[in-house]
Design an enzyme around this catalytic site. Structure first.
Site, PDB file in Angstrom:
ATOM      1  N   HIS A 302       0.826  -1.207   0.000  1.00  0.00           N
ATOM      2  CA  HIS A 302       0.000   0.000   0.000  1.00  0.00           C
ATOM      3  C   HIS A 302       0.863   1.261   0.000  1.00  0.00           C
ATOM      4  O   HIS A 302       0.463   2.292  -0.539  1.00  0.00           O
ATOM      5  CB  HIS A 302      -0.938  -0.014   1.212  1.00  0.00           C
ATOM      6  CG  HIS A 302      -2.103  -0.929   1.027  1.00  0.00           C
ATOM      7  ND1 HIS A 302      -2.578  -1.745   2.016  1.00  0.00           N
ATOM      8  CD2 HIS A 302      -2.884  -1.171  -0.048  1.00  0.00           C
ATOM      9  CE1 HIS A 302      -3.604  -2.435   1.569  1.00  0.00           C
ATOM     10  NE2 HIS A 302      -3.806  -2.104   0.315  1.00  0.00           N
ATOM     11  N   ARG A 409     -15.590   6.240 -14.223  1.00  0.00           N
ATOM     12  CA  ARG A 409     -15.676   4.789 -14.055  1.00  0.00           C
ATOM     13  C   ARG A 409     -16.116   4.473 -12.619  1.00  0.00           C
ATOM     14  O   ARG A 409     -15.279   4.369 -11.719  1.00  0.00           O
ATOM     15  CB  ARG A 409     -14.333   4.134 -14.330  1.00  0.00           C
ATOM     16  CG  ARG A 409     -13.814   4.270 -15.747  1.00  0.00           C
ATOM     17  CD  ARG A 409     -12.528   3.462 -15.885  1.00  0.00           C
ATOM     18  NE  ARG A 409     -12.008   3.457 -17.229  1.00  0.00           N
ATOM     19  CZ  ARG A 409     -11.062   4.272 -17.672  1.00  0.00           C
ATOM     20  NH1 ARG A 409     -10.547   5.184 -16.855  1.00  0.00           N
ATOM     21  NH2 ARG A 409     -10.630   4.189 -18.914  1.00  0.00           N
ATOM     22  N   ARG A 445     -20.626   6.688 -15.787  1.00  0.00           N
ATOM     23  CA  ARG A 445     -20.941   5.352 -16.305  1.00  0.00           C
ATOM     24  C   ARG A 445     -21.384   4.462 -15.142  1.00  0.00           C
ATOM     25  O   ARG A 445     -20.699   4.365 -14.132  1.00  0.00           O
ATOM     26  CB  ARG A 445     -19.726   4.734 -16.996  1.00  0.00           C
ATOM     27  CG  ARG A 445     -20.037   3.372 -17.621  1.00  0.00           C
ATOM     28  CD  ARG A 445     -18.864   2.829 -18.413  1.00  0.00           C
ATOM     29  NE  ARG A 445     -17.784   2.350 -17.552  1.00  0.00           N
ATOM     30  CZ  ARG A 445     -16.629   1.873 -18.013  1.00  0.00           C
ATOM     31  NH1 ARG A 445     -16.398   1.859 -19.315  1.00  0.00           N
ATOM     32  NH2 ARG A 445     -15.709   1.440 -17.191  1.00  0.00           N
ATOM     33  N   GLU A 544     -19.549  -0.625 -27.535  1.00  0.00           N
ATOM     34  CA  GLU A 544     -18.382  -1.498 -27.435  1.00  0.00           C
ATOM     35  C   GLU A 544     -18.690  -2.912 -27.935  1.00  0.00           C
ATOM     36  O   GLU A 544     -17.790  -3.648 -28.326  1.00  0.00           O
ATOM     37  CB  GLU A 544     -17.852  -1.529 -25.994  1.00  0.00           C
ATOM     38  CG  GLU A 544     -18.923  -1.695 -24.937  1.00  0.00           C
ATOM     39  CD  GLU A 544     -18.422  -1.354 -23.541  1.00  0.00           C
ATOM     40  OE1 GLU A 544     -17.198  -1.315 -23.325  1.00  0.00           O
ATOM     41  OE2 GLU A 544     -19.260  -1.129 -22.650  1.00  0.00           O
ATOM     42  N   ASN A 567     -11.367   0.295 -26.479  1.00  0.00           N
ATOM     43  CA  ASN A 567     -10.602  -0.887 -26.049  1.00  0.00           C
ATOM     44  C   ASN A 567     -11.390  -2.171 -26.313  1.00  0.00           C
ATOM     45  O   ASN A 567     -10.908  -3.107 -26.957  1.00  0.00           O
ATOM     46  CB  ASN A 567     -10.268  -0.799 -24.553  1.00  0.00           C
ATOM     47  CG  ASN A 567      -9.491   0.455 -24.206  1.00  0.00           C
ATOM     48  OD1 ASN A 567      -8.975   1.125 -25.082  1.00  0.00           O
ATOM     49  ND2 ASN A 567      -9.417   0.764 -22.928  1.00  0.00           N
ATOM     50  N   ASP A 568     -12.621  -2.225 -25.763  1.00  0.00           N
ATOM     51  CA  ASP A 568     -13.416  -3.438 -25.907  1.00  0.00           C
ATOM     52  C   ASP A 568     -13.939  -3.617 -27.327  1.00  0.00           C
ATOM     53  O   ASP A 568     -14.016  -4.738 -27.824  1.00  0.00           O
ATOM     54  CB  ASP A 568     -14.586  -3.431 -24.913  1.00  0.00           C
ATOM     55  CG  ASP A 568     -14.159  -3.893 -23.522  1.00  0.00           C
ATOM     56  OD1 ASP A 568     -13.063  -4.479 -23.421  1.00  0.00           O
ATOM     57  OD2 ASP A 568     -14.904  -3.668 -22.562  1.00  0.00           O
ATOM     58  N   ARG A 578      -7.165  -9.437 -25.545  1.00  0.00           N
ATOM     59  CA  ARG A 578      -5.967  -8.592 -25.515  1.00  0.00           C
ATOM     60  C   ARG A 578      -4.998  -8.991 -24.417  1.00  0.00           C
ATOM     61  O   ARG A 578      -3.900  -8.443 -24.317  1.00  0.00           O
ATOM     62  CB  ARG A 578      -6.348  -7.118 -25.380  1.00  0.00           C
ATOM     63  CG  ARG A 578      -7.311  -6.812 -24.259  1.00  0.00           C
ATOM     64  CD  ARG A 578      -7.762  -5.367 -24.314  1.00  0.00           C
ATOM     65  NE  ARG A 578      -8.952  -5.169 -23.503  1.00  0.00           N
ATOM     66  CZ  ARG A 578      -9.207  -4.076 -22.822  1.00  0.00           C
ATOM     67  NH1 ARG A 578      -8.368  -3.091 -22.834  1.00  0.00           N
ATOM     68  NH2 ARG A 578     -10.317  -3.962 -22.133  1.00  0.00           N
ATOM     69  N   CYS A 615     -14.078   7.058 -25.741  1.00  0.00           N
ATOM     70  CA  CYS A 615     -13.241   6.957 -24.548  1.00  0.00           C
ATOM     71  C   CYS A 615     -12.398   5.689 -24.666  1.00  0.00           C
ATOM     72  O   CYS A 615     -12.663   4.828 -25.502  1.00  0.00           O
ATOM     73  CB  CYS A 615     -14.080   6.932 -23.276  1.00  0.00           C
ATOM     74  SG  CYS A 615     -15.306   5.620 -23.195  1.00  0.00           S
TER      75      CYS A 615
END
Length: 835
Positions: A302, A409, A445, A544, A567-568, A578, A615
């Site tokens: 941490h 997110r 989101r 996506e 990305n997706d 990926r 995004c």
């Protein structure tokens, strides 16, 4: 009594995540449940995460669970089913930095050639900083000898209970103002404080006639021994958290003066420690902490996570004995190269002064764009937004020039917690983000939980292919209360600013209609409760899943906006995992099929008069920006630090030229053809001549061949002619290794044809004084760097022509006596016929 016998099939053994699964199941029953590791012979309470971890259960260990009590039959059935069907799937890869067992990647030649005295380590937080090397103490319970006297048993128990309550309150207060990273650490410490076995060990030590202080110290040592001896490096790092919580508990029971461990920095400092607890790190003055070296630390501790969040250069895994004679001396920590410079010589100081110059120049240049709106050179607006995962990131994002938050997110608020955040907690987080936004828009989101983002307390079974599985909108119906609580919190926050709701992983119109139905219910409930919210709050979806691309017209009838999850969408469209190295080469955003899909989505959305953004990681890739502009997107969202640089690049692009480029790219047959097309566009688009004044320096105070090559490579980076300056310099050195490019008469012509140069250039440096260049002395350097896509052997032709001209005294004299960079530019252009 019932017994479940099995073999542990978890690759990482029983660490925190699987232990949490087991503990959660066992705590549903009143029966006593014990877990025994037959290899170690250690038995632990299966209702305690710490106790389970303490059994040191590793892969292939034979284990047994013994259940005894009133509901043992039901407990046996549940645990047997869990062990048989789910246990092997509840493990997950642990974040780590690759161990190199003493082998480190080669240093850049510009630095390596300095032969600096340095100690290598594993870099876990980037940046560089210089300060006095100071040894800071860790929490050492053996050194705490002058302890408070024991009171009566009852008084000591009251003290302990009050201390536990006080520390729990402290954690709650800290959570209210903590950023996302600090919050994760505090929640982990909260879990230790709540652990039933931890409390039982504390109370058990008290019954032996010890004081509260002795009980806490004995408990800390008990668990420290268990965790230190673990075969798991991850669990050895958790030992530091136990010590931290126990020391804070001592301070809560007594006072901080009685148990003080404050670390005071008196100037720019590099701290070295065997390890450092998170609370110790947070006490340090970050304005004076220039670097951190943890000899026994790991990449998942941490403290390291906190160091990253505060941008403190940090190394782990160094041999401390190599630094022992450098205490109280000046050292420099480089978290980019992974080293500590222990003898800061003049060449080293000059190297890092140049590094600082590059850093300052880039920051200063980009600062000019920070407060401007994203705009192409032909005046087309292009909104640049930020991706965030917590409200604490909103302020810095807007300070970095974000025009909006394009992606909040929210799943990160649910992960690494023991339970879901409640509605009020989420509402407060969203309101904090809106306060930082000052009227700018935030797209929130809804939770994209499941699949590759597991949340332990939801008990979603592991899957063979999580990206295609039970995640995001697909889990909402099962966890409807969780979803409604989030919608309520978003709607409530919309009364305080501009908020939009976005649904992830949508693949059909049915899902949109179902979400709208739930949203209507939540709205009606808020109206009945007279709770204000934006009645016209926009609703959008992520694009996506490829199926959505073919029903854009229908979706436009139901939603207000779209955001492409690049990305997706790439991996779904190309059917590529990926994370699978065998097929990762097919995960390519330059694939013409992917570009055509993007163009279809954007044009379809715009045809119906709706807004569409993008995004994902693609938005921050400078090489892709011309294609994204060509698509005609309304917005792109990226990590906040990339925004100013993207605004600067955007200001040089003409949207009409970018559209022509995209049309050509979509006609290409392969990704490689698109790559060549982009490289050609970058060479032509900037209209940068081979020779320009920004690549010429006169009478430079440069004192070595290394400084020449570094400075000229850095200048090309600052002139936007190359992206990876160290790699370009290494290519130049590779040529120097074959033969020295000194050609006599005090001149040198280093040269390369490199993939790391985007805009071919002739760079010039006339030095204030001659320097050694191989066996010669050089005072005038002409460096030739050509893009790998440049036609033919142009660089060798120019090299030969330059070499011939330098043989002529008149030409040499012109260059050596030139009064300005403009005069040198004109001379070279004329002699090389580059007008």
């Amino acid at each position: 009594m019932k017994t479940v016998s099995f073999t542990c099939e978890l690759p990482n053994g029983v660490h925190a995540r699987p232990a949490n699964h087991v503990e959660a199941i066992c705590n549903r029953f009143t029966s006593e449940i014990k877990w025994t590791n037959n290899r170690t012979g250690i038995t632990g309470n299966a209702k305690s995460i710490l106790s389970l971890i303490g059994t040191d259960t590793l892969f292939n260990d034979k284990c047994s669970i013994i259940i005894e009590g009133n509901d043992e039959d039901e407990a046996f059935s549940k645990l047997k089913n869990f062990i048989d069907t789910e246990f092997e799937h509840c493990d997950a890869p642990l974040e780590s930095v690759t161990e190199d067992e003493g082998e480190f990647s080669p240093l850049p030649r510009n630095f390596g050639n300095l032969n600096a005295e340095c100690v290598r380590g594993r870099a876990v937080s980037s940046g560089f900083g210089q300060g006095t090397l100071v040894r800071v103490g860790t929490v050492n319970f053996d050194s705490l000898t002058d302890l408070p006297d024991a009171l009566g048993a009852k008084a000591e128990k009251n003290q302990l209970v009050k201390g536990l309550d006080a520390l729990a309150r402290t954690f709650r207060v800290q959570l209210a103002s903590a950023n996302a990273t600090e919050s994760d650490v505090i929640k982990a410490h909260e879990a230790i404080l709540r652990d039933v076995e931890f409390k039982a060990t504390l109370e058990g030590n008290l019954t032996k006639g010890k004081s509260s202080a002795e009980a806490v110290i004995s408990t800390a040592k008990h668990y420290s021994v268990q965790l230190k001896n673990s075969a798991s490096s991850y669990m050895r790092e958790r030992e530091l958290d136990i010590r931290d919580v126990c020391f804070q508990l001592l301070q809560a029971i007594y006072c901080e003066e009685e148990f003080s461990n404050q670390l005071v920095l008196n100037g720019p400092t590099v701290c070295v420690a065997n390890d450092l607890t998170p609370s110790q790190f947070l006490e340090l003055d970050k304005s004076l902490l220039k670097g951190l070296i943890l000899t026994n630390g790991g990449s998942t501790s941490h403290t390291v996570i906190l160091a990253r969040s505060f941008a403190i250069p940090t190394l782990v895994g160094l041999d401390e004995t190599k630094l022992s004679d450098k205490l109280d001396a000046q050292v420099l920590v480089d978290g980019n190269l992974g080293l500590v410079v222990t003898d800061i010589t003049k060449p080293v100081s000059r190297y890092y002064a140049q590094e600082q110059h590059v850093k300052d120049t880039v920051e200063s240049r980009q600062a000019e764009y920070r407060d401007q709106k994203g705009m192409t050179s032909d005046g087309k607006p292009f909104e640049l937004a930020a991706n965030i995962a917590h409200s604490i990131e909103a302020g810095p994002a807007f300070n970095n020039g974000a025009e909006a938050i394009g992606l909040f997110r929210t799943e990160m608020l649910y992960m690494d917690c023991t339970s879901a955040p409640d509605e009020d907690e989420l509402y407060n987080i969203f309101c904090q983000a809106l306060e930082a936004a000052e009227g700018k828009s935030i797209i929130i989101r809804t939770i994209d939980i499941g699949g590759d983002k597991p949340v332990d307390y939801l008990k979603i079974p592991a899957e063979n292919n999580p990206f295609l599985g039970y995640r995001a909108v697909r889990i909402y119906e099962e966890f409807i209360d969780l979803f409604k609580a989030q919608l309520r919190s978003i709607l409530r926050s919309s009364a305080h600013g501009s908020v939009k709701i976005m649904i992830p992983m949508v693949s059909s119109l049915e899902e949109i209609l179902w979400v709208k139905g739930v949203l209507a219910e939540v709205r009606q409930d808020l109206r009945k409760e007279h709770i204000p919210f934006d009645e016209k709050i926009p609703l959008g979806i992520m694009v996506e899943v490829p199926s959505v691309a073919f029903i854009i017209d229908q979706c436009c009838e139901e939603v207000d906006f779209f955001s492409i999850g690049s990305n997706d969408l790439t991996q779904y469209l190309m059917a590529v995992d990926r994370d699978n190295e065998k097929v990762i080469k097919h995960y390519n955003s330059l694939n013409p099929a992917f570009l055509r899909t993007l163009d279809h989505i954007v044009s379809s959305v715009h045809h119906h008069g709706k807004w569409v953004g993008l995004c994902g990681e693609l938005g921050a890739k400078g090489s892709m920006l011309p294609l994204l502009v060509g698509l005609g997107l309304d917005e792109i969202s990226m990590s906040a630090p990339s925004i100013s640089a993207t605004k600067e690049r955007l200001s040089r692009l003409d949207s009409r030229e970018c559209r022509i480029l995209l049309n050509k790219a979509m006609e290409c047959r392969t990704s490689l053809e698109v790559e060549h097309l982009l490289a050609q566009f970058r060479m032509e688009q900037s209209d940068a001549p081979l020779i320009s004044q920004d690549c010429i320096t006169l009478d430079a105070d440069v004192r070595s061949k290394e400084e020449v090559i570094k400075t000229l490579s850095d200048n090309l980076f600052l002139a936007d002619r190359c992206r990876y300056r160290d790699k370009l310099a290494d290519d130049l050195w590779a040529r120097e290794d074959v033969f020295s490019t000194g050609i006599g008469f005090g001149f040198a012509i280093p040269h390369t044809k490199s993939e790391h140069i985007e805009q071919s250039a002739i760079s010039v440096s006339r030095l204030a004084n001659p320097i050694a260049w191989g066996d010669e002395e050089v005072q005038f350097v002409i460096m030739l760097t050509l893009n790998k896509h440049a036609a033919g052997d142009q660089h060798m032709k120019i090299f030969s022509k330059l070499a011939r001209r330098i043989m002529q005294e008149e030409f040499r004299n012109k260059l050596m006596s030139a009064a300005s960079v403009a005069e040198i530019e004109a001379t070279l252009k004329a002699e090389l016929e580059l007008q």
